[in-house]
Write an enzyme that holds these catalytic residues in place. Structure first.
Site, PDB file in Angstrom:
ATOM      1  N   GLU A 132       0.926  -1.058   0.015  1.00  0.00           N
ATOM      2  CA  GLU A 132      -0.016   0.104  -0.170  1.00  0.00           C
ATOM      3  C   GLU A 132       0.896   1.112  -0.099  1.00  0.00           C
ATOM      4  O   GLU A 132       0.356   2.309   0.078  1.00  0.00           O
ATOM      5  CB  GLU A 132      -1.008  -0.042   1.159  1.00  0.00           C
ATOM      6  CG  GLU A 132      -0.122   0.208   2.699  1.00  0.00           C
ATOM      7  CD  GLU A 132      -1.150   0.435   3.653  1.00  0.00           C
ATOM      8  OE1 GLU A 132      -1.349   1.477   3.825  1.00  0.00           O
ATOM      9  OE2 GLU A 132      -1.843  -0.529   4.262  1.00  0.00           O
ATOM     10  N   CYS A 166      -3.331  -3.331   4.362  1.00  0.00           N
ATOM     11  CA  CYS A 166      -2.558  -4.365   4.869  1.00  0.00           C
ATOM     12  C   CYS A 166      -2.901  -5.890   4.204  1.00  0.00           C
ATOM     13  O   CYS A 166      -2.110  -7.038   4.463  1.00  0.00           O
ATOM     14  CB  CYS A 166      -2.632  -4.486   6.203  1.00  0.00           C
ATOM     15  SG  CYS A 166      -1.998  -2.833   7.000  1.00  0.00           S
ATOM     16  N   ASN A 204      -0.466  10.054  18.668  1.00  0.00           N
ATOM     17  CA  ASN A 204      -0.433   8.674  19.494  1.00  0.00           C
ATOM     18  C   ASN A 204      -0.251   7.715  18.316  1.00  0.00           C
ATOM     19  O   ASN A 204      -0.028   6.536  18.924  1.00  0.00           O
ATOM     20  CB  ASN A 204      -2.035   8.526  19.813  1.00  0.00           C
ATOM     21  CG  ASN A 204      -2.246   9.558  21.074  1.00  0.00           C
ATOM     22  OD1 ASN A 204      -1.283   9.860  21.739  1.00  0.00           O
ATOM     23  ND2 ASN A 204      -3.562   9.834  21.128  1.00  0.00           N
ATOM     24  N   THR A 208       3.148   3.283  16.374  1.00  0.00           N
ATOM     25  CA  THR A 208       2.700   2.116  15.832  1.00  0.00           C
ATOM     26  C   THR A 208       3.185   1.725  14.378  1.00  0.00           C
ATOM     27  O   THR A 208       2.589   0.868  13.514  1.00  0.00           O
ATOM     28  CB  THR A 208       1.337   1.941  15.866  1.00  0.00           C
ATOM     29  OG1 THR A 208       0.643   2.953  14.986  1.00  0.00           O
ATOM     30  CG2 THR A 208       0.658   1.856  17.239  1.00  0.00           C
ATOM     31  N   SER A 258     -11.115   1.315  13.890  1.00  0.00           N
ATOM     32  CA  SER A 258     -10.311   0.352  13.161  1.00  0.00           C
ATOM     33  C   SER A 258     -10.033  -1.046  14.103  1.00  0.00           C
ATOM     34  O   SER A 258     -10.156  -2.089  13.375  1.00  0.00           O
ATOM     35  CB  SER A 258      -8.957   0.847  12.755  1.00  0.00           C
ATOM     36  OG  SER A 258      -8.220   0.020  11.871  1.00  0.00           O
ATOM     37  N   HIS A 301      -2.404 -10.808  11.654  1.00  0.00           N
ATOM     38  CA  HIS A 301      -1.675  -9.343  11.293  1.00  0.00           C
ATOM     39  C   HIS A 301      -1.606  -8.663  12.260  1.00  0.00           C
ATOM     40  O   HIS A 301      -2.751  -8.489  13.283  1.00  0.00           O
ATOM     41  CB  HIS A 301      -2.840  -8.650  10.167  1.00  0.00           C
ATOM     42  CG  HIS A 301      -2.628  -7.080  10.128  1.00  0.00           C
ATOM     43  ND1 HIS A 301      -1.316  -6.756   9.312  1.00  0.00           N
ATOM     44  CD2 HIS A 301      -3.113  -6.188  10.408  1.00  0.00           C
ATOM     45  CE1 HIS A 301      -1.432  -5.563   9.426  1.00  0.00           C
ATOM     46  NE2 HIS A 301      -2.510  -4.975   9.924  1.00  0.00           N
ATOM     47  N   LYS A 310      -5.439  -9.574  22.409  1.00  0.00           N
ATOM     48  CA  LYS A 310      -6.760  -9.368  22.602  1.00  0.00           C
ATOM     49  C   LYS A 310      -7.680 -10.250  21.290  1.00  0.00           C
ATOM     50  O   LYS A 310      -8.603 -10.853  21.750  1.00  0.00           O
ATOM     51  CB  LYS A 310      -7.087  -8.134  22.308  1.00  0.00           C
ATOM     52  CG  LYS A 310      -6.835  -6.936  23.293  1.00  0.00           C
ATOM     53  CD  LYS A 310      -7.250  -5.705  22.941  1.00  0.00           C
ATOM     54  CE  LYS A 310      -6.530  -4.518  23.747  1.00  0.00           C
ATOM     55  NZ  LYS A 310      -7.003  -4.622  25.250  1.00  0.00           N
ATOM     56  N   ASN A 380       4.988  -2.495  13.044  1.00  0.00           N
ATOM     57  CA  ASN A 380       3.923  -2.805  11.734  1.00  0.00           C
ATOM     58  C   ASN A 380       4.591  -2.710  10.643  1.00  0.00           C
ATOM     59  O   ASN A 380       5.340  -1.590  10.280  1.00  0.00           O
ATOM     60  CB  ASN A 380       2.803  -1.998  11.925  1.00  0.00           C
ATOM     61  CG  ASN A 380       1.466  -2.429  11.207  1.00  0.00           C
ATOM     62  OD1 ASN A 380       1.788  -3.405  10.445  1.00  0.00           O
ATOM     63  ND2 ASN A 380       0.765  -1.580  11.153  1.00  0.00           N
ATOM     64  N   SER A 414      -7.434  -2.707   6.330  1.00  0.00           N
ATOM     65  CA  SER A 414      -8.651  -1.599   6.517  1.00  0.00           C
ATOM     66  C   SER A 414      -9.507  -1.310   5.053  1.00  0.00           C
ATOM     67  O   SER A 414      -8.802  -1.628   4.086  1.00  0.00           O
ATOM     68  CB  SER A 414      -7.835  -0.325   7.080  1.00  0.00           C
ATOM     69  OG  SER A 414      -7.472  -0.742   8.256  1.00  0.00           O
TER      70      SER A 414
END
Length: 494
Positions: A132, A166, A204, A208, A258, A301, A310, A380, A414
Site C-alpha cells: 500500500e 494491509c 498517538n 505503531t 479500526s 496481522h 486481545k 508494523n 482496512s
C-alpha cells in the site's frame, strides 16, 4: 520518492558477476542449479492434475538498518512510562532513511531470496506484489522488480501489484497459489513479495509504525502447505484507515473504529473457516466442532502486539459462545457469567476482554507469542506484517516442534478485507529436509534485529521530518544521489 532504475545498473553488474548461474543459457540452468540447492530448478512437469501440496517453499525477510527504542519515544513524547512498551506491547520500531523507498525494500528482499535459494531467474513464472506504499499511481512495483530478471531474459512473468491496505500480501499469496492450481500454470514457481513503510504524523499513532518486506517462493511439495478449501473471508465498505492525500505518506485513521472492524472481521472470518473445517470433518466421518485446540499455532496481522493478544482471547470467546453448556462448564470454568452474550454487542465490553485475556494467557504464550518477536522489535509492516509473524514463528521454534502442526492465520486490511486461513506443516523435519532448511533460514532473525543501529528519538523525528519534506521529490532528496540510492537498495543491512 520516485526513482529511476538506470542508476542501479552498476550494482546489478556486480551481482551479475557474482551469479554465474543466472547468466548461463537456459538449457544449462537446471543442471547448474542442482549443484547448489535442494529446491528443484523447475517444480515439476505440467500435468492435467492439481500440483500436490502447494505452499511456501522459502522465505526471506528484510528490514531497515536502524530503529528507535520505544522507551526513548515515551520520554521524548512526554507520555507515561509503559504507554508504548506495555500498552502497545512494542519495544523497538524500525524505520527507513529518506533514501529508502518501497522499490528498494522489495528489490533487496527479492535479490536475497534468489541468492539464498540459488534458483535460476527463469524458474519464476509469476511474481505478485502486495503493498500500500504507493510512489506512482500507475506504475507497479512489480515492473521495477523486473530489472532483476533482465539478464536471464525472463520477461514471461505474470502478476502485478495488489493494493488494499494491509491485505495485499495475502491477496497476492492467494493469487499465486490459485495460479499454480489452475490451467494457466506453466510448471514454474511463483514468487510473492509484500512490503511497506508504515509512518504516521506526530501523535498517538506514530509509535505503531515500522517498515519491512517479505518475499516468499510458492510452489508444490512445500513444507508449509496452504490448506485447500479452508478460507474464511469477510469484506465490507468502511473508512477506518485510508490514504486520500497522494502528496503525503500519512493515512487518515479512526483508531477506535479500526480496532472494532478488525475484531468484527476476525469473528466473521473465523465463523466461516470453522464451518468449512467442520464440513470437511463430516466428509471424513468426524462429528465434532472445530476449536482453537485444532490449531497448534495462531498468527495474526499485527498493527501492534497488544491487539494480537486481545484477538486470541476473542477467538476463545467465539469457541466459548458456540460450545454446549456441558463444555462451557467443564472447559471454561469461571466464565459462566458471559453466557448468552452476542458477539456484536461485546466489542467494547472490557469485562469480556479482560476475562478471556486471562483465560487464554497460557494458550497465547504457546500458540501466538513466538510469532510476535519481529513485530515487537520492528513494528508494523502493513502487508508483510502477517508474514513477518510467520518468519518469527519459524525462528523461535525448531523444525521438530513445527512438524505436522497446523498454523492458523488471520489477515486484515482496512477498508476492509480480511481472511482466516491455515497452513499444514510437513511431517518431515529431518536434517536437509525442506522444512528444516526453511526453519534454519530464519534462525538468525534475532541476531539480525540486534545488529541494527539504535537512533535517538530526536534523530528519528528528524528523519520523519525529512521524509515529509522530500516525499515524491526524487533527485532533490538530501544525500539522495542516484548512485547512493542504488547502493542502499542492495546493501542496507537487515
Amino acid at each position: 520518492m520516485q526513482r529511476l532504475l538506470s542508476s542501479a545498473k552498476q550494482v546489478l553488474q556486480v551481482k551479475r558477476l557474482m551469479q554465474e548461474a543466472s547468466r548461463m543459457p537456459g538449457r544449462l540452468l537446471p543442471a547448474a542449479h542442482q549443484r547448489f540447492s535442494t529446491i528443484p530448478a523447475a517444480p515439476l512437469a505440467k500435468t492435467d492434475t492439481w500440483p500436490k501440496d502447494v505452499g511456501i517453499l522459502a522465505l526471506e525477510i528484510y528490514f531497515p538498518a536502524q530503529y528507535v527504542d520505544q522507551t526513548d519515544l515515551e520520554k521524548y513524547n512526554n507520555v507515561g512510562t509503559g504507554k508504548y512498551t506495555v500498552g502497545l506491547g512494542q519495544t523497538r520500531m524500525g524505520f527507513c532513511s529518506v533514501q529508502e523507498d518501497i522499490n528498494s525494500l522489495c528489490l533487496t528482499v527479492v535479490q536475497r531470496l534468489m541468492e539464498r535459494t540459488k534458483l535460476p531467474w527463469d524458474a519464476v513464472g509469476r511474481l505478485e506484489v502486495g503493498t500500500e506504499t504507493i510512489i506512482d499511481k500507475s506504475k507497479a512495483v512489480k515492473t521495477v522488480l523486473m530489472e532483476l530478471f533482465q539478464d536471464s531474459g525472463n520477461t514471461d512473468i505474470e502478476g502485478i501489484d495488489t493494493t488494499n491496505a494491509c491485505y495485499g500480501g495475502t491477496a497476492s499469496l492467494f493469487n499465486a497459489a490459485n495460479w499454480l492450481e489452475s490451467s494457466s500454470w506453466d510448471g514454474r514457481y511463483a514468487m510473492v513479495v509484500c512490503g511497506d513503510i508504515a509512518v504516521y504524523p506526530k501523535g498517538n499513532a506514530r509509535p505503531t509504525g515500522g517498515a519491512g518486506a517479505v518475499a516468499m517462493l510458492v510452489g508444490p511439495n512445500a513444507p508449509l502447505v496452504l490448506e485447500r478449501g479452508l478460507r474464511g473471508t469477510h469484506m465490507e465498505n468502511v473508512y477506518d484507515f485510508y490514504k486520500p492525500d497522494g502528496a503525503s505518506e500519512y493515512p487518515m485513521v479512526d483508531g477506535k473504529l479500526s480496532i472494532q472492524c478488525y475484531l468484527r472481521a476476525l469473528d466473521r472470518c473465523y465463523a466461516v473457516y470453522r464451518q468449512k473445517t467442520q464440513n470437511q470433518y463430516k466428509q471424513a466421518g468426524i462429528d465434532r466442532p472445530f476449536t482453537l485446540d485444532d490449531l497448534q499455532f495462531m498468527i495474526f496481522h499485527t498493527p501492534f502486539c497488544k491487539l494480537v493478544q486481545k484477538s486470541l482471547a476473542r477467538l476463545m470467546f467465539n469457541d466459548f459462545l458456540s460450545a454446549s453448556s456441558d463444555t462451557q462448564n467443564s472447559l471454561y470454568k469461571g466464565l459462566e457469567a458471559f453466557r448468552g452474550l452476542k458477539l456484536e454487542d461485546t466489542y467494547n465490553n472490557k469485562d469480556v476482554e479482560k476475562a478471556f485475556e486471562k483465560a487464554s494467557l497460557d494458550m497465547f504464550n504457546k500458540k501466538t507469542k513466538p510469532s510476535l518477536y519481529f513485530s515487537t522489535h520492528n513494528g508494523n509492516t502493513y502487508t508483510s506484517s502477517l508474514y513477518g509473524c510467520l518468519a518469527s514463528l519459524l525462528s523461535q521454534r525448531s523444525a521438530q516442534d513445527l512438524a505436522g502442526s497446523r498454523i492458523g492465520a488471520f489477515s486484515y486490511g482496512s477498508g476492509l478485507a480480511a481472511s482466516f486461513f491455515s497452513f499444514r506443516v510437513s511431517q518431515d523435519a529431518s536434517p536437509g529436509s525442506p522444512l528444516e532448511k526453511l526453519v534454519s533460514s530464519t534462525s538468525d532473525l534475532p541476531k539480525r534485529l540486534d545488529s541494527r543501529k539504535r537512533m535517538s528519538a530526536q534523530e528519528f523525528t528528524e528523519v520523519m521530518n525529512q521524509r515529509e519534506q522530500f516525499f515524491h521529490k526524487g533527485k532533490e532528496r538530501p544525500g539522495g544521489g542516484k548512485e547512493e540510492a542504488a547502493f542502499l537498495r542492495f546493501h542496507a543491512s537487515g
